[in-house]
Design a protein around this motif. Sequence first.
Motif, PDB file in Angstrom:
ATOM      1  N   LEU A 175       0.839  -1.193   0.000  1.00  0.00           N
ATOM      2  CA  LEU A 175       0.000   0.000   0.000  1.00  0.00           C
ATOM      3  C   LEU A 175       0.879   1.250   0.000  1.00  0.00           C
ATOM      4  CD1 LEU A 175      -2.753  -0.911   2.630  1.00  0.00           C
ATOM      5  CD2 LEU A 175      -2.860  -1.107   0.134  1.00  0.00           C
ATOM      6  N   PRO A 176       0.439   2.306  -0.695  1.00  0.00           N
ATOM      7  CA  PRO A 176       1.210   3.555  -0.703  1.00  0.00           C
ATOM      8  C   PRO A 176       1.294   4.163   0.702  1.00  0.00           C
ATOM      9  CG  PRO A 176      -0.473   3.564  -2.432  1.00  0.00           C
ATOM     10  CD  PRO A 176      -0.746   2.379  -1.545  1.00  0.00           C
ATOM     11  N   VAL A 177       2.504   4.452   1.139  1.00  0.00           N
ATOM     12  CA  VAL A 177       2.714   5.021   2.470  1.00  0.00           C
ATOM     13  C   VAL A 177       1.978   6.351   2.611  1.00  0.00           C
ATOM     14  CG1 VAL A 177       4.452   6.019   4.020  1.00  0.00           C
ATOM     15  CG2 VAL A 177       4.890   3.832   2.892  1.00  0.00           C
ATOM     16  N   HIS A 178       1.996   7.188   1.584  1.00  0.00           N
ATOM     17  CA  HIS A 178       1.362   8.509   1.708  1.00  0.00           C
ATOM     18  C   HIS A 178      -0.144   8.380   1.923  1.00  0.00           C
ATOM     19  CE1 HIS A 178       0.509   7.962  -2.617  1.00  0.00           C
ATOM     20  NE2 HIS A 178      -0.465   8.830  -2.417  1.00  0.00           N
ATOM     21  N   GLU A 179      -0.792   7.363   1.375  1.00  0.00           N
ATOM     22  CA  GLU A 179      -2.234   7.179   1.602  1.00  0.00           C
ATOM     23  C   GLU A 179      -2.528   6.811   3.043  1.00  0.00           C
ATOM     24  OE1 GLU A 179      -4.221   4.671  -1.193  1.00  0.00           O
ATOM     25  OE2 GLU A 179      -3.401   5.739  -2.923  1.00  0.00           O
ATOM     26  N   ILE A 180      -1.653   6.033   3.651  1.00  0.00           N
ATOM     27  CA  ILE A 180      -1.819   5.668   5.062  1.00  0.00           C
ATOM     28  C   ILE A 180      -1.549   6.878   5.941  1.00  0.00           C
ATOM     29  CG2 ILE A 180      -0.914   4.242   6.935  1.00  0.00           C
ATOM     30  CD1 ILE A 180      -0.336   2.113   4.698  1.00  0.00           C
ATOM     31  N   ARG A 181      -0.464   7.586   5.667  1.00  0.00           N
ATOM     32  CA  ARG A 181      -0.096   8.749   6.476  1.00  0.00           C
ATOM     33  C   ARG A 181      -1.144   9.858   6.390  1.00  0.00           C
ATOM     34  NH1 ARG A 181       5.344  11.104   5.655  1.00  0.00           N
ATOM     35  NH2 ARG A 181       5.155  11.665   7.819  1.00  0.00           N
ATOM     36  N   MET A 182      -1.829   9.981   5.257  1.00  0.00           N
ATOM     37  CA  MET A 182      -2.859  11.017   5.075  1.00  0.00           C
ATOM     38  C   MET A 182      -4.220  10.573   5.615  1.00  0.00           C
ATOM     39  SD  MET A 182      -1.301  13.563   3.681  1.00  0.00           S
ATOM     40  CE  MET A 182      -2.645  14.554   3.106  1.00  0.00           C
ATOM     41  N   GLY A 183      -4.336   9.322   6.073  1.00  0.00           N
ATOM     42  CA  GLY A 183      -5.594   8.817   6.608  1.00  0.00           C
ATOM     43  C   GLY A 183      -6.559   8.303   5.562  1.00  0.00           C
ATOM     44  N   HIS A 184      -6.104   8.143   4.315  1.00  0.00           N
ATOM     45  CA  HIS A 184      -6.975   7.656   3.244  1.00  0.00           C
ATOM     46  C   HIS A 184      -7.106   6.135   3.241  1.00  0.00           C
ATOM     47  CE1 HIS A 184      -7.141  11.693   1.794  1.00  0.00           C
ATOM     48  NE2 HIS A 184      -5.863  11.723   1.483  1.00  0.00           N
ATOM     49  N   ARG A 185      -6.245   5.451   3.959  1.00  0.00           N
ATOM     50  CA  ARG A 185      -6.270   3.994   4.061  1.00  0.00           C
ATOM     51  C   ARG A 185      -6.295   3.610   5.536  1.00  0.00           C
ATOM     52  NH1 ARG A 185      -5.192   0.207  -0.306  1.00  0.00           N
ATOM     53  NH2 ARG A 185      -5.128   1.480  -2.172  1.00  0.00           N
ATOM     54  N   PRO A 186      -7.470   3.452   6.123  1.00  0.00           N
ATOM     55  CA  PRO A 186      -7.532   3.040   7.533  1.00  0.00           C
ATOM     56  C   PRO A 186      -6.887   1.668   7.720  1.00  0.00           C
ATOM     57  CG  PRO A 186      -9.685   3.748   6.741  1.00  0.00           C
ATOM     58  CD  PRO A 186      -8.796   3.655   5.550  1.00  0.00           C
TER      59      PRO A 186
END
Length: 166
Positions: A103-114
């Motif tokens: 999974l893209p790290v930036h999506e997790i860090r931005m809260g887009h991937r719970p």
Amino acid sequence: MVIANPVDPHVLTIVRRDDPFADMPALPGGYWDLGERAAEAASRELSEETGLPVHTGQLTYVGMYDNPDRDPRGHVVSHAFGILIPRQLPVVGADDAVSAEWLPVHEIRMGHRPMAFDHAAIVNDAYLKLAATAQKPGSVVNIATGSNHGIQAHTVHSNITSRKGQ
């Protein structure tokens, strides 16, 4: 936890088979076996759940996560370990993981991937710690050959829990 591709970082996750957080992405990890060291448990769990082999000497300690409310099953303390690798490698979900995916790290860090539990916070901490070391020569590890080149950050977590009567 494993993070790959320094230019476009992705973290290796599993999709949980069981509750709590069934069908949600989580970091590979699990409980220590009796007589096992923390890094050994992290390496073993990563291999069991994703098929990705990592030697314990290649892991960087990221931190301890001990909030009593982080796991609905009880007070579980996690120790997170990370490794930097150059690119995403093929993985497969096994053991108690339905699947494994990058999974893209930036999506997790931005809260887009719970993520399950407090794993998004662990991803953030590991990314910051491993990205800071990525500039040092030899900090990126090729886990296929064991040499130190061309790899970005990944983290594996391992849990330890206290159980009454044990």
